[in-house]
Design a protein around this motif. Structure first.
Motif, PDB file in Angstrom:
ATOM      1  N   SER A 238       0.750  -1.336   0.118  1.00  0.00           N
ATOM      2  CA  SER A 238       0.059  -0.075  -0.059  1.00  0.00           C
ATOM      3  C   SER A 238       0.992   1.362   0.049  1.00  0.00           C
ATOM      4  O   SER A 238       2.233   1.124   0.214  1.00  0.00           O
ATOM      5  CB  SER A 238      -0.885  -0.045   1.272  1.00  0.00           C
ATOM      6  N   ASP A 239       0.254   2.284  -0.233  1.00  0.00           N
ATOM      7  CA  ASP A 239       0.818   3.739  -0.039  1.00  0.00           C
ATOM      8  C   ASP A 239       0.943   3.878   1.319  1.00  0.00           C
ATOM      9  O   ASP A 239      -0.169   4.564   1.872  1.00  0.00           O
ATOM     10  CB  ASP A 239       0.122   4.968  -0.901  1.00  0.00           C
ATOM     11  N   VAL A 240       2.143   3.821   1.964  1.00  0.00           N
ATOM     12  CA  VAL A 240       2.175   4.143   3.488  1.00  0.00           C
ATOM     13  C   VAL A 240       1.907   5.562   3.686  1.00  0.00           C
ATOM     14  O   VAL A 240       1.394   5.649   5.074  1.00  0.00           O
ATOM     15  CB  VAL A 240       3.700   3.761   4.001  1.00  0.00           C
ATOM     16  N   SER A 241       2.406   6.609   3.032  1.00  0.00           N
ATOM     17  CA  SER A 241       1.988   7.804   3.404  1.00  0.00           C
ATOM     18  C   SER A 241       0.352   8.251   3.393  1.00  0.00           C
ATOM     19  O   SER A 241       0.132   9.022   4.255  1.00  0.00           O
ATOM     20  CB  SER A 241       2.434   8.877   2.174  1.00  0.00           C
ATOM     21  N   ASN A 242      -0.334   7.476   2.780  1.00  0.00           N
ATOM     22  CA  ASN A 242      -1.517   7.649   2.895  1.00  0.00           C
ATOM     23  C   ASN A 242      -2.275   7.015   4.184  1.00  0.00           C
ATOM     24  O   ASN A 242      -3.207   7.401   4.703  1.00  0.00           O
ATOM     25  CB  ASN A 242      -2.439   6.853   1.472  1.00  0.00           C
ATOM     26  N   LEU A 243      -1.611   5.730   4.659  1.00  0.00           N
ATOM     27  CA  LEU A 243      -2.386   5.081   5.949  1.00  0.00           C
ATOM     28  C   LEU A 243      -1.677   6.107   6.970  1.00  0.00           C
ATOM     29  O   LEU A 243      -2.450   6.116   8.192  1.00  0.00           O
ATOM     30  CB  LEU A 243      -1.701   3.917   5.841  1.00  0.00           C
ATOM     31  N   MET A 244      -0.702   6.524   6.909  1.00  0.00           N
ATOM     32  CA  MET A 244      -0.274   7.608   7.981  1.00  0.00           C
ATOM     33  C   MET A 244      -1.410   8.834   8.353  1.00  0.00           C
ATOM     34  O   MET A 244      -1.242   9.241   9.404  1.00  0.00           O
ATOM     35  CB  MET A 244       1.003   8.180   7.775  1.00  0.00           C
TER      36      MET A 244
END
Length: 325
Positions: A238-244
């Motif tokens: 996944s796009d980690v920056s989005n999850l953050m």
């Protein structure tokens, strides 16, 4: 039901959070036959805090009868230690496992992979297929390559791939067919099942690979299903920056609470979230006794990108084909 000659005296509702009030009312018709002696409800009671609409279940669980007959199931069987810690953190319950550290499968790392729980950053842009559907080619390729890598290490076929868009599922299935169909002696006669998050009910398989396309972040229930979908390995792309950007609310369990734990996964070194592999291991051969043991014998390899990992798996496949000739 009684008209067919069957008589039901016990009903078990497994994972009640997947039932809505309409389902429960249909089941209640059986109750009215007067033959029901026992009703057993299994599921996650935290669901009631996230769904204000499920009035019937709330009434059931608020009753004195339920409170006097409620049992917490806290023993986890055959679960890898990292996934066990995720369960424990997410459910906020005092869980225990069924083994010890003396070679029990639950405590051995997965062959060829740094840990049983990895969140891998894929920052490529999602492609809009329609107004409601998105797909991510790099995530799909990553998921298939990881499955191929596991099969090259002689893993069994106890693998399920999960995603959150129908069009992403189709893409993954097409890539599986393209990459694996010509080498069935390596990858098996059947490819892994690809499911949507909404279709799974938890404990889906021993190993679960997830493509989390970021235009549709799971709600609490879907995130809970993901966190409880596997027993031996959970690998999320996944796009980690989005999850953050998902934040947990104080005192309330949310999808953010679950992803906050995933953001602390063992491969989160310097916040890079790159796929971490371990060399010289086979599923049915010599393996580490713990995640960080025998580093000289079992070197760590960091996959810098999908291209890096894809080439790695390609070379492994080529070598395997040559050895089978």
């Amino acid at each position: 039901m009684n008209n067919t000659g069957f008589e039901i005296n016990s009903i078990i509702l497994y994972k009640f959070e997947d039932f809505d009030e309409y389902d429960f009312l249909n089941i209640s018709r059986v109750f009215n036959t007067g033959s029901i002696e026992k009703l057993i409800i299994l599921g996650n009671i935290d669901y009631l805090n996230t769904n204000k609409q499920n009035f019937i279940f709330k009434k059931v669980f608020e009753s004195d009868y339920f409170k006097d007959n409620k049992t917490d199931l806290t023993l986890q069987y055959n679960v890898r230690s990292e996934i066990y810690e995720l369960y424990k953190d997410v459910t906020q319950t005092k869980l225990s496992t069924s083994g010890d550290n003396t070679g029990n499968i639950s405590f051995l790392p997965n062959a060829g992979l740094l840990s049983s729980l990895q969140l891998v950053n894929v920052s490529s842009t999602d492609a809009e297929n329609s107004k409601t559907e998105y797909q991510n080619v790099e995530q799909a390729e990553y998921c298939v390559a990881l499955f191929m890598y596991m099969k090259l290490l002689n893993y069994p076929s106890n693998v399920t791939i999960v995603t959150n868009y129908k069009i992403q599922r189709v893409l993954i299935e097409e890539i599986l067919k393209t990459r694996c169909s010509n080498n069935k002696e390596i990858f098996g006669n059947t490819t892994p099942e690809v499911k949507l998050i909404e279709e799974i009910n938890g404990y889906e398989n021993e190993y679960v690979i997830v493509s989390l396309v970021n235009h549709k972040i799971p709600n609490f229930i879907d995130a809970m299903k993901l966190s409880q979908s596997s027993t031996l390995g959970l690998y999320i792309f996944s796009d980690v920056s989005n999850l953050m950007r998902i934040r947990s609310k104080d005192g309330v369990k949310t999808a953010g609470h679950i992803f906050a734990h995933l953001l602390k996964s063992p491969n989160a070194r310097d916040d890079s979230y790159k796929l971490q592999l371990v060399g010289n291991e086979m599923f049915d051969g010599d393996k580490r006794k713990s995640v960080n043991s025998d580093k000289d014998k079992f070197p760590l390899y960091t996959m810098e990108s999908y291209e890096h990992f894809g080439n790695y798996v390609y070379e492994m496949t080529k070598t395997k084909i040559e050895s089978l000739k």
